[in-house]
Motif scaffolding. Structure first.
Motif, PDB file in Angstrom:
ATOM      1  N   VAL A 316       0.823  -1.220   0.000  1.00  0.00           N
ATOM      2  CA  VAL A 316       0.000   0.000   0.000  1.00  0.00           C
ATOM      3  C   VAL A 316       0.854   1.265   0.000  1.00  0.00           C
ATOM      4  CG1 VAL A 316      -1.888  -1.045   1.270  1.00  0.00           C
ATOM      5  CG2 VAL A 316      -0.225   0.338   2.487  1.00  0.00           C
ATOM      6  N   PHE A 317       2.172   1.091   0.140  1.00  0.00           N
ATOM      7  CA  PHE A 317       2.988   2.292   0.104  1.00  0.00           C
ATOM      8  C   PHE A 317       2.731   3.016  -1.201  1.00  0.00           C
ATOM      9  CE2 PHE A 317       5.684   0.784   3.617  1.00  0.00           C
ATOM     10  CZ  PHE A 317       5.542   1.925   4.377  1.00  0.00           C
ATOM     11  N   SER A 318       2.037   4.079  -1.098  1.00  0.00           N
ATOM     12  CA  SER A 318       1.623   4.780  -2.309  1.00  0.00           C
ATOM     13  C   SER A 318       2.844   5.326  -3.026  1.00  0.00           C
ATOM     14  CB  SER A 318       0.700   5.928  -1.943  1.00  0.00           C
ATOM     15  OG  SER A 318       1.461   6.863  -1.229  1.00  0.00           O
ATOM     16  N   THR A 319       2.656   5.663  -4.271  1.00  0.00           N
ATOM     17  CA  THR A 319       3.792   6.179  -5.034  1.00  0.00           C
ATOM     18  C   THR A 319       4.380   7.422  -4.374  1.00  0.00           C
ATOM     19  OG1 THR A 319       2.068   7.082  -6.405  1.00  0.00           O
ATOM     20  CG2 THR A 319       3.359   5.298  -7.358  1.00  0.00           C
ATOM     21  N   GLU A 320       3.500   8.211  -3.740  1.00  0.00           N
ATOM     22  CA  GLU A 320       4.021   9.436  -3.106  1.00  0.00           C
ATOM     23  C   GLU A 320       5.005   9.108  -2.001  1.00  0.00           C
ATOM     24  OE1 GLU A 320       1.116  12.376  -1.691  1.00  0.00           O
ATOM     25  OE2 GLU A 320      -0.081  11.555  -3.330  1.00  0.00           O
ATOM     26  N   VAL A 321       4.558   8.193  -1.111  1.00  0.00           N
ATOM     27  CA  VAL A 321       5.423   7.814  -0.001  1.00  0.00           C
ATOM     28  C   VAL A 321       6.694   7.173  -0.555  1.00  0.00           C
ATOM     29  CG1 VAL A 321       5.613   6.376   2.066  1.00  0.00           C
ATOM     30  CG2 VAL A 321       3.456   7.480   1.527  1.00  0.00           C
ATOM     31  N   GLU A 324       9.102   9.691  -1.853  1.00  0.00           N
ATOM     32  CA  GLU A 324       9.804  10.407  -0.792  1.00  0.00           C
ATOM     33  C   GLU A 324      10.927   9.518  -0.238  1.00  0.00           C
ATOM     34  OE1 GLU A 324       9.932  13.270   0.100  1.00  0.00           O
ATOM     35  OE2 GLU A 324      10.794  13.257   2.119  1.00  0.00           O
ATOM     36  N   ILE A 325      10.606   8.249  -0.025  1.00  0.00           N
ATOM     37  CA  ILE A 325      11.628   7.331   0.499  1.00  0.00           C
ATOM     38  C   ILE A 325      12.724   7.119  -0.540  1.00  0.00           C
ATOM     39  CG2 ILE A 325      12.059   4.977   1.345  1.00  0.00           C
ATOM     40  CD1 ILE A 325       9.341   5.077   2.662  1.00  0.00           C
ATOM     41  N   GLU A 326      12.312   7.025  -1.795  1.00  0.00           N
ATOM     42  CA  GLU A 326      13.305   6.848  -2.864  1.00  0.00           C
ATOM     43  C   GLU A 326      14.280   8.034  -2.881  1.00  0.00           C
ATOM     44  OE1 GLU A 326      11.631   6.434  -6.775  1.00  0.00           O
ATOM     45  OE2 GLU A 326      13.585   6.696  -7.717  1.00  0.00           O
ATOM     46  N   ARG A 327      13.700   9.235  -2.713  1.00  0.00           N
ATOM     47  CA  ARG A 327      14.563  10.420  -2.681  1.00  0.00           C
ATOM     48  C   ARG A 327      15.556  10.323  -1.529  1.00  0.00           C
ATOM     49  NH1 ARG A 327      15.405  14.542  -0.089  1.00  0.00           N
ATOM     50  NH2 ARG A 327      13.779  14.226   1.443  1.00  0.00           N
ATOM     51  N   LYS A 328      15.034   9.850  -0.370  1.00  0.00           N
ATOM     52  CA  LYS A 328      15.895   9.735   0.805  1.00  0.00           C
ATOM     53  C   LYS A 328      16.993   8.690   0.580  1.00  0.00           C
ATOM     54  CE  LYS A 328      12.681  11.353   4.288  1.00  0.00           C
ATOM     55  NZ  LYS A 328      11.775  11.029   5.358  1.00  0.00           N
ATOM     56  N   ILE A 375      13.691  -0.898   2.390  1.00  0.00           N
ATOM     57  CA  ILE A 375      14.095  -2.027   1.523  1.00  0.00           C
ATOM     58  C   ILE A 375      13.015  -2.307   0.455  1.00  0.00           C
ATOM     59  CG2 ILE A 375      14.591  -4.529   1.447  1.00  0.00           C
ATOM     60  CD1 ILE A 375      17.046  -3.061   2.386  1.00  0.00           C
ATOM     61  N   PRO A 376      11.701  -2.371   0.827  1.00  0.00           N
ATOM     62  CA  PRO A 376      10.704  -2.617  -0.231  1.00  0.00           C
ATOM     63  C   PRO A 376      10.739  -1.554  -1.344  1.00  0.00           C
ATOM     64  CG  PRO A 376       9.711  -2.874   1.931  1.00  0.00           C
ATOM     65  CD  PRO A 376      11.074  -2.324   2.152  1.00  0.00           C
ATOM     66  N   VAL A 377      10.948  -0.278  -0.947  1.00  0.00           N
ATOM     67  CA  VAL A 377      11.019   0.783  -1.961  1.00  0.00           C
ATOM     68  C   VAL A 377      12.282   0.614  -2.806  1.00  0.00           C
ATOM     69  CG1 VAL A 377      11.117   3.278  -2.327  1.00  0.00           C
ATOM     70  CG2 VAL A 377       9.724   2.360  -0.488  1.00  0.00           C
ATOM     71  N   ALA A 378      13.388   0.275  -2.130  1.00  0.00           N
ATOM     72  CA  ALA A 378      14.655   0.088  -2.855  1.00  0.00           C
ATOM     73  C   ALA A 378      14.517  -1.080  -3.834  1.00  0.00           C
ATOM     74  CB  ALA A 378      15.789  -0.182  -1.872  1.00  0.00           C
ATOM     75  N   GLU A 379      13.743  -2.100  -3.428  1.00  0.00           N
ATOM     76  CA  GLU A 379      13.554  -3.245  -4.333  1.00  0.00           C
ATOM     77  C   GLU A 379      12.760  -2.827  -5.555  1.00  0.00           C
ATOM     78  OE1 GLU A 379      12.067  -6.285  -1.690  1.00  0.00           O
ATOM     79  OE2 GLU A 379      14.038  -7.221  -1.575  1.00  0.00           O
ATOM     80  N   LYS A 380      11.705  -2.038  -5.307  1.00  0.00           N
ATOM     81  CA  LYS A 380      10.844  -1.607  -6.416  1.00  0.00           C
ATOM     82  C   LYS A 380      11.610  -0.736  -7.405  1.00  0.00           C
ATOM     83  CE  LYS A 380       6.244  -1.057  -4.574  1.00  0.00           C
ATOM     84  NZ  LYS A 380       5.382   0.006  -4.088  1.00  0.00           N
ATOM     85  N   ILE A 387      22.421  -0.829  -2.347  1.00  0.00           N
ATOM     86  CA  ILE A 387      22.419  -0.987  -0.874  1.00  0.00           C
ATOM     87  C   ILE A 387      23.068  -2.318  -0.521  1.00  0.00           C
ATOM     88  CG2 ILE A 387      20.945  -1.243   1.162  1.00  0.00           C
ATOM     89  CD1 ILE A 387      18.941   0.616  -0.149  1.00  0.00           C
ATOM     90  N   ASP A 388      22.636  -3.377  -1.198  1.00  0.00           N
ATOM     91  CA  ASP A 388      23.182  -4.714  -0.920  1.00  0.00           C
ATOM     92  C   ASP A 388      24.701  -4.726  -1.045  1.00  0.00           C
ATOM     93  OD1 ASP A 388      20.739  -5.761  -0.435  1.00  0.00           O
ATOM     94  OD2 ASP A 388      20.597  -6.998  -2.232  1.00  0.00           O
ATOM     95  N   MET A 389      25.216  -4.134  -2.134  1.00  0.00           N
ATOM     96  CA  MET A 389      26.658  -4.192  -2.364  1.00  0.00           C
ATOM     97  C   MET A 389      27.415  -3.335  -1.358  1.00  0.00           C
ATOM     98  SD  MET A 389      26.861  -6.493  -4.367  1.00  0.00           S
ATOM     99  CE  MET A 389      28.621  -6.666  -4.313  1.00  0.00           C
ATOM    100  N   TYR A 390      26.791  -2.246  -0.965  1.00  0.00           N
ATOM    101  CA  TYR A 390      27.377  -1.363   0.042  1.00  0.00           C
ATOM    102  C   TYR A 390      27.544  -2.136   1.348  1.00  0.00           C
ATOM    103  CZ  TYR A 390      28.138   3.587   1.037  1.00  0.00           C
ATOM    104  OH  TYR A 390      28.694   4.802   1.305  1.00  0.00           O
ATOM    105  N   VAL A 391      26.433  -2.782   1.762  1.00  0.00           N
ATOM    106  CA  VAL A 391      26.439  -3.551   3.014  1.00  0.00           C
ATOM    107  C   VAL A 391      27.397  -4.733   2.873  1.00  0.00           C
ATOM    108  CG1 VAL A 391      25.004  -5.014   4.504  1.00  0.00           C
ATOM    109  CG2 VAL A 391      24.100  -2.861   3.639  1.00  0.00           C
ATOM    110  N   PHE A 392      27.366  -5.364   1.701  1.00  0.00           N
ATOM    111  CA  PHE A 392      28.231  -6.524   1.474  1.00  0.00           C
ATOM    112  C   PHE A 392      29.698  -6.128   1.648  1.00  0.00           C
ATOM    113  CE2 PHE A 392      30.583  -9.587  -1.100  1.00  0.00           C
ATOM    114  CZ  PHE A 392      30.020 -10.781  -0.668  1.00  0.00           C
ATOM    115  N   GLU A 393      30.064  -5.004   1.048  1.00  0.00           N
ATOM    116  CA  GLU A 393      31.469  -4.585   1.121  1.00  0.00           C
ATOM    117  C   GLU A 393      31.873  -4.261   2.563  1.00  0.00           C
ATOM    118  OE1 GLU A 393      32.804  -2.016  -1.959  1.00  0.00           O
ATOM    119  OE2 GLU A 393      34.787  -1.787  -1.046  1.00  0.00           O
ATOM    120  N   MET A 394      30.976  -3.574   3.291  1.00  0.00           N
ATOM    121  CA  MET A 394      31.301  -3.230   4.681  1.00  0.00           C
ATOM    122  C   MET A 394      31.462  -4.491   5.521  1.00  0.00           C
ATOM    123  SD  MET A 394      29.210   0.143   5.759  1.00  0.00           S
ATOM    124  CE  MET A 394      27.905   0.158   4.579  1.00  0.00           C
TER     125      MET A 394
END
Ligand code: C2E
Ligand code: MG
Ligand code: MG
Length: 575
Positions: A316-321, A324-328, A375-380, A387-394
């Protein structure tokens, strides 16, 4: 009866929002004991004829009487200041108890040396009485401020702050509840056509009606109604048995709202949208619950006018939300505000097995955003690969650092989204990072969710094979939630099953959940896999898991996600 009891609890929680808290009971006892001690000390040194030599100067012990009686006075003043009514009455009783003896000494035994003591006691009574009444005034003032802080001025209902305090209390007690966000439809048109004063009258009438409903026993649940802002309200529902009960209760509020309101001889017919999230099923994090119920409310408003009740689901995370998360996320990725925390995993003897790397993110204002949100927004949006590769490298760098310092055998589990796993360059990226930090592949375990076995079995199988050939371990995350078939599980060359927290939560509540977990463990062992339980929060759960043969544990009971620095210390300090 049960509802009555719960209602009282709601009231008590709101009362607890007071700014002034009494000092701990231990301090009370200490002050009384110190006072009694000072009485004995005063009486014994006043009778002593001995002399003490301090820094070469002789002092009569008697001359210290003033200091010891001062100690007693200070104790009484502290009692009255710190413990309000109880402290005042205790101090008063302690003082008055001395009066009969003093009077006998002065008037019968004619021992006039007690007269200063008598005056001292009268002055102290005066002092503590002034303190007590001063405290009362201050308390009234504080209560007034507290009242204002938790009450909505217009309707007299509790406000959003009071609601979140009550939620904190529910979370502390691990109690189930639903948070409902409500928005009255087309309220703006009442304000625009009839004026703000009428709008206010309508809001007050809604508040009165809903409050009466919450106070009645009619919904069958324990409800708490608050006003958020404008035409938005919040309802907290607890004391229900099934999610259907929650839906029924919300229907009662909807029905109450839809009955005619008559204000200044004008009839109003209202409808509203209700969006809700259930704790702990949808989330057990307060910020998420507010975000989720608001997001689903927003979604239901978009469907047009009319009353609607909707429960939160991740989509239900609307495109607006999402936008905003994508921007963040984009901003966090470009300004290094994505990082990872490590949560320890242990064997059943509490020996460190390794860690799971969990992505963390803060926005520009420094506020952290939960992975459940980003994470759900990042997946979409496809950002999850980065993000995965960033975390993987750390995580790989961490392993490299700790293995350089010490001969270490720890394993690092890293989450990889299905989408990322399926990318052509995935294996190459992993190989490069392992080579860069010179880390052996068997130290790394890739976690993939169970859903992959259903959604994209063929390609996933090929990827998992490639990972295994490279020497990495593979774990199936959130196992038990995705209804995968046994034949898939058998054909996937994995090393570990991670049992989802939801099963662990229910394990101590009923025997069948415990048997279900035991069955997963036994299936895992039959397929020659290790099994780890996620979200273990209590020792009771640890003991049950030990008795049914679980291999590893990850959960708050033995360790929360922590910074890389803390994790490094944990590796060094382990036995
Ligand atoms: P997950 O992989 O199943 O991770 C376990 C989650 O359970 C973590 O939540 C962890 O903090 C939480 N947890 C562990 N023990 C307990 C416990 O005893 N009680 C409670 N209440 N919670 C516990 P977190 O960090 O919020 O992550 C949520 C999910 O986000 C993860 O679930 C994973 O699916 C996803 N995620 C996190 N980091 C990454 C990442 O780097 N890449 C990808 N693709 N997904 C990630
Ligand atoms: Mg995981
Ligand atoms: Mg999991």
């Amino acid at each position: 009866m049960a509802k009555q009891k719960d209602d009282n609890r709601v009231d008590k929680t709101l009362q607890k929002l007071s700014l002034d808290k009494e000092a701990p009971k231990g301090v009370f006892i200490l002050l009384v004991l110190l006072f009694v001690f000072s009485i004995f000390l005063t009486s014994s040194i006043s009778r002593s004829d001995a002399t003490a030599v301090i820094f070469g100067i002789p002092f009569e012990i008697k001359s210290f009487t003033g200091i010891s009686s001062m100690l007693g006075n200070i104790c009484l003043i502290c009692l009255a200041m710190l413990f309000r009514k109880t402290g005042y009455i205790t101090a008063l009783v302690l003082l008055l108890l001395q009066f009969p003896l003093m009077c006998i000494n002065i008037f019968i035994r004619r021992n006039y040396g007690n007269i200063p003591g008598l005056f001292n006691n009268i002055l102290i009574i005066l002092a503590i009485t002034i303190i007590y009444f001063g405290n009362l005034k201050l308390q009234d003032y504080r209560n007034h401020i507290r009242e204002q802080a938790i009450t909505d001025r217009l309707t007299g209902l509790p406000n959003r702050f009071a609601c979140s305090e009550l939620i904190q209390d529910f979370l502390k007690r691990s109690e189930r509840f639903a948070l409902v966000s409500v928005d009255i439809n087309d309220f703006k048109s009442i304000n625009d056509t009839m004026g703000h004063e009428t709008g206010d009258q309508v809001l007050k009438a809604v508040a009165r009606r809903w409050k009466a409903l919450a106070n009645s026993l009619n919904t069958g649940t324990v409800d708490f109604v608050a006003r958020s802002t404008g035409d938005e309200f919040l309802i907290l529902i607890s004391g229900y048995s099934t999610p259907e009960d929650v839906e029924n209760t919300i229907a009662c509020y909807k029905a109450a709202l839809e009955k005619k309101f008559t204000i200044d001889d004008c009839d109003y017919y209202l409808t509203a949208c209700f969006g809700y999230a259930i704790c702990p099923e949808d989330s057990d994090v307060i910020d998420n619950l507010f975000t989720f119920s608001d997001a689903v409310l927003h979604e239901s408003k978009k469907k047009g006018s009319g009353s609607r009740i909707m429960r939160f689901t991740p989509d239900v995370f609307s495109t607006e939300v999402s936008m905003e998360i994508e921007r963040k996320i984009r901003s966090a990725l470009s300004s290094n505000k994505i990082f990872c925390h490590l949560q320890p995993q242990y064997d059943m003897d509490h020996r460190l097995r390794g860690f799971e790397a969990l992505a963390r993110m803060t926005d520009d204002s420094g506020k952290s955003i939960s992975p459940a949100e980003f994470i759900p927004v990042a997946e979409k949006t496809g950002l999850v690969d980065r993000i995965d590769m960033y975390v993987f490298e750390m995580a790989v760098k961490f392993i490299s650092d700790v293995t350089n310092n010490k001969d270490s055998d720890i394993t690092m589990s890293v989450n990889v989204s299905v989408r990322h796993l399926m990318k052509n360059n995935f294996i190459d990226d992993i190989r490069k990072i392992l080579a860069k930090y010179n880390v052996a592949p068997f130290r790394i375990e890739i976690e993939i969710t169970e859903s992959i076995m259903i959604d994209s079995a063929e390609k996933a199988l090929q990827r998992i094979d490639e990972l295994k050939q490279l020497g990495l371990k593979v774990a199936i995350d959130d196992f038990g939630t995705g209804y995968s078939s046994l034949s898939y599980l058998n054909s996937f060359p994995t090393d570990m099953l991670k049992i989802d927290k939801s099963f662990i939560d229910n394990m101590s509540l009923n025997e069948s959940s415990k048997q279900y977990v035991a069955m997963i463990i036994s299936i895992g062992h039959t397929l020659d896999l290790k099994v780890i339980s996620e979200g273990v929060e209590s020792y009771e759960q640890v003991n049950i898991l030990r008795s049914i043969g679980c291999d590893y544990i990850q959960g708050f009971v033995w360790g929360r996600p922590m910074s890389l620095e803390e994790a490094g210390k944990l590796v060094i300090s382990r036995k």
